[in-house]
Enzyme design. Structure first.
Site, PDB file in Angstrom:
ATOM      1  N   ASP A 173       0.859  -1.165   0.000  1.00  0.00           N
ATOM      2  CA  ASP A 173       0.000   0.000   0.000  1.00  0.00           C
ATOM      3  C   ASP A 173       0.906   1.228   0.000  1.00  0.00           C
ATOM      4  O   ASP A 173       2.063   1.157   0.427  1.00  0.00           O
ATOM      5  CB  ASP A 173      -0.892  -0.029   1.243  1.00  0.00           C
ATOM      6  CG  ASP A 173      -1.727   1.224   1.379  1.00  0.00           C
ATOM      7  OD1 ASP A 173      -2.508   1.511   0.460  1.00  0.00           O
ATOM      8  OD2 ASP A 173      -1.577   1.912   2.403  1.00  0.00           O
ATOM      9  N   ALA A 174       0.383   2.364  -0.438  1.00  0.00           N
ATOM     10  CA  ALA A 174       1.213   3.568  -0.546  1.00  0.00           C
ATOM     11  C   ALA A 174       1.071   4.481   0.661  1.00  0.00           C
ATOM     12  O   ALA A 174       2.009   4.685   1.441  1.00  0.00           O
ATOM     13  CB  ALA A 174       0.877   4.319  -1.831  1.00  0.00           C
ATOM     14  N   TYR A 175      -0.132   5.036   0.833  1.00  0.00           N
ATOM     15  CA  TYR A 175      -0.332   6.103   1.810  1.00  0.00           C
ATOM     16  C   TYR A 175      -0.430   5.555   3.229  1.00  0.00           C
ATOM     17  O   TYR A 175      -1.305   4.755   3.544  1.00  0.00           O
ATOM     18  CB  TYR A 175      -1.582   6.904   1.445  1.00  0.00           C
ATOM     19  CG  TYR A 175      -1.447   7.558   0.090  1.00  0.00           C
ATOM     20  CD1 TYR A 175      -0.519   8.575  -0.118  1.00  0.00           C
ATOM     21  CD2 TYR A 175      -2.205   7.137  -0.993  1.00  0.00           C
ATOM     22  CE1 TYR A 175      -0.373   9.172  -1.356  1.00  0.00           C
ATOM     23  CE2 TYR A 175      -2.070   7.725  -2.243  1.00  0.00           C
ATOM     24  CZ  TYR A 175      -1.142   8.738  -2.421  1.00  0.00           C
ATOM     25  OH  TYR A 175      -0.991   9.319  -3.654  1.00  0.00           O
ATOM     26  N   ARG A 223      -7.141  12.127   7.272  1.00  0.00           N
ATOM     27  CA  ARG A 223      -6.945  10.735   6.887  1.00  0.00           C
ATOM     28  C   ARG A 223      -8.197   9.895   7.143  1.00  0.00           C
ATOM     29  O   ARG A 223      -8.589   9.067   6.301  1.00  0.00           O
ATOM     30  CB  ARG A 223      -5.763  10.155   7.667  1.00  0.00           C
ATOM     31  CG  ARG A 223      -5.454   8.697   7.368  1.00  0.00           C
ATOM     32  CD  ARG A 223      -5.153   8.466   5.906  1.00  0.00           C
ATOM     33  NE  ARG A 223      -4.649   7.114   5.668  1.00  0.00           N
ATOM     34  CZ  ARG A 223      -4.551   6.568   4.471  1.00  0.00           C
ATOM     35  NH1 ARG A 223      -4.909   7.239   3.395  1.00  0.00           N
ATOM     36  NH2 ARG A 223      -4.075   5.340   4.330  1.00  0.00           N
ATOM     37  N   SER A 269      -2.533   0.637  -4.734  1.00  0.00           N
ATOM     38  CA  SER A 269      -3.067   1.736  -3.929  1.00  0.00           C
ATOM     39  C   SER A 269      -4.398   2.238  -4.438  1.00  0.00           C
ATOM     40  O   SER A 269      -4.712   2.141  -5.634  1.00  0.00           O
ATOM     41  CB  SER A 269      -2.059   2.894  -3.938  1.00  0.00           C
ATOM     42  OG  SER A 269      -2.573   4.042  -3.308  1.00  0.00           O
ATOM     43  N   ASN A 270      -5.158   2.824  -3.511  1.00  0.00           N
ATOM     44  CA  ASN A 270      -6.351   3.586  -3.885  1.00  0.00           C
ATOM     45  C   ASN A 270      -6.006   4.860  -4.641  1.00  0.00           C
ATOM     46  O   ASN A 270      -6.875   5.465  -5.258  1.00  0.00           O
ATOM     47  CB  ASN A 270      -7.133   3.978  -2.620  1.00  0.00           C
ATOM     48  CG  ASN A 270      -7.985   2.852  -2.068  1.00  0.00           C
ATOM     49  OD1 ASN A 270      -8.312   1.894  -2.760  1.00  0.00           O
ATOM     50  ND2 ASN A 270      -8.346   2.967  -0.809  1.00  0.00           N
TER      51      ASN A 270
END
Length: 228
Positions: free
Chosen positions: A9-11, A45, A122-123
């Site tokens: 995942d990224a964030y 977030r 990622s989203n």
């Protein structure tokens, strides 16, 4: 079965999502709101994620940049900062340049040196992800950046996790999936991936049908878990 592919995942996993608010608060002339940055970052977030889930349920998909802006607008209003358009624009600009966590480059380099596939799932929209990867200097350490925009629904929909096998020709058992979101790690476990939840805040495990395979406080041990 041997791990061949490490997916991140990224964030919140590779990139520090609180960095935009923290850096903005540290800039000169921001003393009037600087004490609010931790609450602002947390609200931003939380709403960003909530909006992805709600849009997935209702079938009203939009790209991640839209939910990022919507989440920020909610957070600014809650902190009584919605009358500061300059702050809004600065926060959004900084979100394209999020800092990677300190251990990320060395961790990814170890995986690549061992011959493992590495990618983001990622989203995030492609433009956002490419901006973050480029800003952090991670391009050479990733084989691909996979976005939910190719299937039009946010995680944890199974169609998103399908993208990994389609791209790398691997089975779920050959994938080590790493996320800072407990719900994402649980969703990936239910899909069949081997999973790691990067639980930097020492939160309880989510009460969901599937659970993360491993729980770590940072990314340092990922190469060991992947057999690198």
């Amino acid at each position: 079965m041997t791990i061949t592919t490490c997916i991140f995942d990224a964030y919140g996993t590779l990139f520090d999502v609180a960095a935009a608010a923290r850096l903005a608060a540290e800039e000169p002339g921001q003393d009037d709101w600087a004490a609010k940055w931790p609450a602002l970052a947390a609200d931003w977030r939380a709403k960003q994620l909530q909006y992805t889930w709600l849009r997935a349920i209702t079938g009203e998909h939009c790209d991640f940049w839209q939910v990022t802006r919507d989440g920020l607008d909610w957070a600014l209003e809650r902190q009584e900062l919605d009358g500061n358009p300059e702050l809004r624009e600065r926060l959004l600009a900084l979100y394209w340049e999020l800092q990677a966590y300190p251990e990320v480059p060395e961790m990814l380099a170890a995986l690549k040196s061992a011959g493992l596939n590495t990618a983001i799932l990622s989203n995030g929209s492609p433009d956002m992800l490419n901006g973050a990867v480029g800003s952090a200097g991670l391009e050479a350490l990733l084989d691909d950046v996979l976005s939910v925009e190719s299937v039009g629904i946010f995680k944890p929909a199974r169609q998103v996790y399908d993208l990994v096998g389609q791209r790398f020709g691997c089975t779920p058992e050959q994938v080590l999936f790493v996320s800072s979101n407990g719900w994402d790690a649980a969703g990936a476990s239910g899909y069949g991936f081997r999973t790691v939840w990067v639980n930097r805040a020492s939160e309880p495990v989510d009460r969901l049908p599937a659970r993360p395979g491993e729980v770590l406080s940072d990314l340092t041990r990922i190469p060991d878990l992947a057999g690198a």
